[in-house]
Enzyme design. Structure first.
Site, PDB file in Angstrom:
ATOM      1  N   ASP A   1       0.861   3.790  -3.298  1.00 48.89           N
ATOM      2  CA  ASP A   1       0.631   5.194  -2.848  1.00 48.89           C
ATOM      3  C   ASP A   1       1.396   6.090  -3.694  1.00 48.89           C
ATOM      4  O   ASP A   1       0.939   7.158  -4.335  1.00 48.89           O
ATOM      5  CB  ASP A   1       0.068   5.647  -1.408  1.00 48.89           C
ATOM      6  CG  ASP A   1      -0.123   7.006  -1.397  1.00 48.89           C
ATOM      7  OD1 ASP A   1      -0.998   7.472  -1.592  1.00 48.89           O
ATOM      8  OD2 ASP A   1       1.036   7.905  -0.620  1.00 48.89           O
TER       9      ASP A   1
ATOM     10  N   GLU B   1       0.937  -1.215  -0.122  1.00 50.38           N
ATOM     11  CA  GLU B   1       0.070  -0.148  -0.086  1.00 50.38           C
ATOM     12  C   GLU B   1       0.981   1.211   0.014  1.00 50.38           C
ATOM     13  O   GLU B   1       0.634   2.244  -0.563  1.00 50.38           O
ATOM     14  CB  GLU B   1      -0.936  -0.005   1.329  1.00 50.38           C
ATOM     15  CG  GLU B   1      -2.062  -1.048   1.201  1.00 50.38           C
ATOM     16  CD  GLU B   1      -2.515  -1.008   2.631  1.00 50.38           C
ATOM     17  OE1 GLU B   1      -2.531   0.063   3.506  1.00 50.38           O
ATOM     18  OE2 GLU B   1      -3.059  -2.015   3.198  1.00 50.38           O
TER      19      GLU B   1
ATOM     20  N   GLU C   1      -4.303   0.198  -3.937  1.00 54.20           N
ATOM     21  CA  GLU C   1      -2.810   0.782  -3.841  1.00 54.20           C
ATOM     22  C   GLU C   1      -1.978  -0.529  -3.955  1.00 54.20           C
ATOM     23  O   GLU C   1      -0.813  -0.363  -4.726  1.00 54.20           O
ATOM     24  CB  GLU C   1      -2.635   1.670  -2.595  1.00 54.20           C
ATOM     25  CG  GLU C   1      -3.306   2.954  -2.670  1.00 54.20           C
ATOM     26  CD  GLU C   1      -3.134   3.714  -1.455  1.00 54.20           C
ATOM     27  OE1 GLU C   1      -3.316   5.191  -1.713  1.00 54.20           O
ATOM     28  OE2 GLU C   1      -2.860   3.272  -0.187  1.00 54.20           O
TER      29      GLU C   1
ATOM     30  N   ASP D   1      -7.218   0.745   0.213  1.00 51.37           N
ATOM     31  CA  ASP D   1      -5.806   0.006   0.456  1.00 51.37           C
ATOM     32  C   ASP D   1      -5.152  -0.957  -0.636  1.00 51.37           C
ATOM     33  O   ASP D   1      -4.038  -1.079  -0.945  1.00 51.37           O
ATOM     34  CB  ASP D   1      -5.722  -0.426   1.771  1.00 51.37           C
ATOM     35  CG  ASP D   1      -5.836   0.859   2.968  1.00 51.37           C
ATOM     36  OD1 ASP D   1      -5.763   2.004   2.501  1.00 51.37           O
ATOM     37  OD2 ASP D   1      -5.939   0.391   3.948  1.00 51.37           O
TER      38      ASP D   1
END
Length: 230
Positions: A51, A47, A123, A120
């Site tokens: 991101d 994650e 990502e 999440d």
């Protein structure tokens, strides 16, 4: 084998054939599953990486595509594209909740449709693609999958203020006593998750969660709006 079939099904939806399928498996593994299966890797580190890949891809696209838009406006538009609600919408389109590995307890409490878990996981999937295929493939994947979201952000068509929408609906019904209450938070300071109860009609109507109090309140309002629709 059912797990293998599901992975192939998701690969088909994503348009990506992984060389290292374990990256995708990890991306789809929630921490609750790892708590019950001690050798399982879970997706929080992915994650974090995903991101960054997402932020860079969207930033580069906006920077090159819109040379006359100010830095402040670009920042606002990027925030709309990469926010939890937008990521959740992408994940819902992939039916991502169907593929996530999580504990039975997490599933029973609505984990497969939880906004933060889906967001999440999106990502984490992006990070898995980046590690497996490189940045260019990951960037092209992002620009393809987020095309509609990007366009809506550019045209200011993304509405994320669920609190205002809910308040307007409730006030039209004569209900004005709406309260958001922080009930708990969990996780380390750099990754703290907040939980907020939404109350009206003297009852808790929904519980929202997010990595800021504002996001948790918006999540609670979004869930309450869905409840009003049912």
């Amino acid at each position: 084998m059912e797990e293998e079939r599901l992975l192939e099904e998701l690969e088909s939806k994503l348009g990506i054939e992984f060389q290292n399928i374990n990256l995708l498996v990890t991306a789809l593994t929630h921490s609750s599953y790892a708590n019950e299966n001690k050798n399982a890797e879970y997706n929080e580190r992915l994650e974090f990486l995903g991101d960054a890949v997402l932020q860079l891809s969207i930033s580069e696209y906006f920077f090159k595509k819109y040379p006359t838009i100010s830095e402040g406006e670009l920042t606002k538009k990027r925030a709309l594209v990469v926010c939890g609600m937008s990521l959740h919408s992408i994940g819902e389109r992939w039916q991502l909740g169907k593929y996530i590995r999580m504990s039975h307890g997490e599933e029973l409490t609505g984990g497969r449709t939880r906004v933060s878990i889906i967001a999440d996981c999106v990502e984490a999937v992006i990070a898995a693609i980046y590690l497996d295929k490189g940045f260019d493939t990951a960037k092209n994947f992002i620009l393809r999958e987020f095309e509609g979201t990007i366009q809506n952000a550019v045209e200011n068509k993304i509405i994320l203020d669920y609190k205002t929408r809910l308040q307007e609906i409730l006030q039209s019904k004569g209900k004005t006593d709406i309260k958001y209450t922080l009930v708990r938070h969990e996780g380390p300071p750099h990754r703290r998750k907040f939980f907020v109860n939404l109350n009206f009609d003297n009852d808790v109507k929904s519980t929202g969660e997010g990595y800021t109090k504002k996001d948790a309140e918006q999540d609670a309002a979004c869930k309450a709006l869905k409840g009003l629709d049912n």
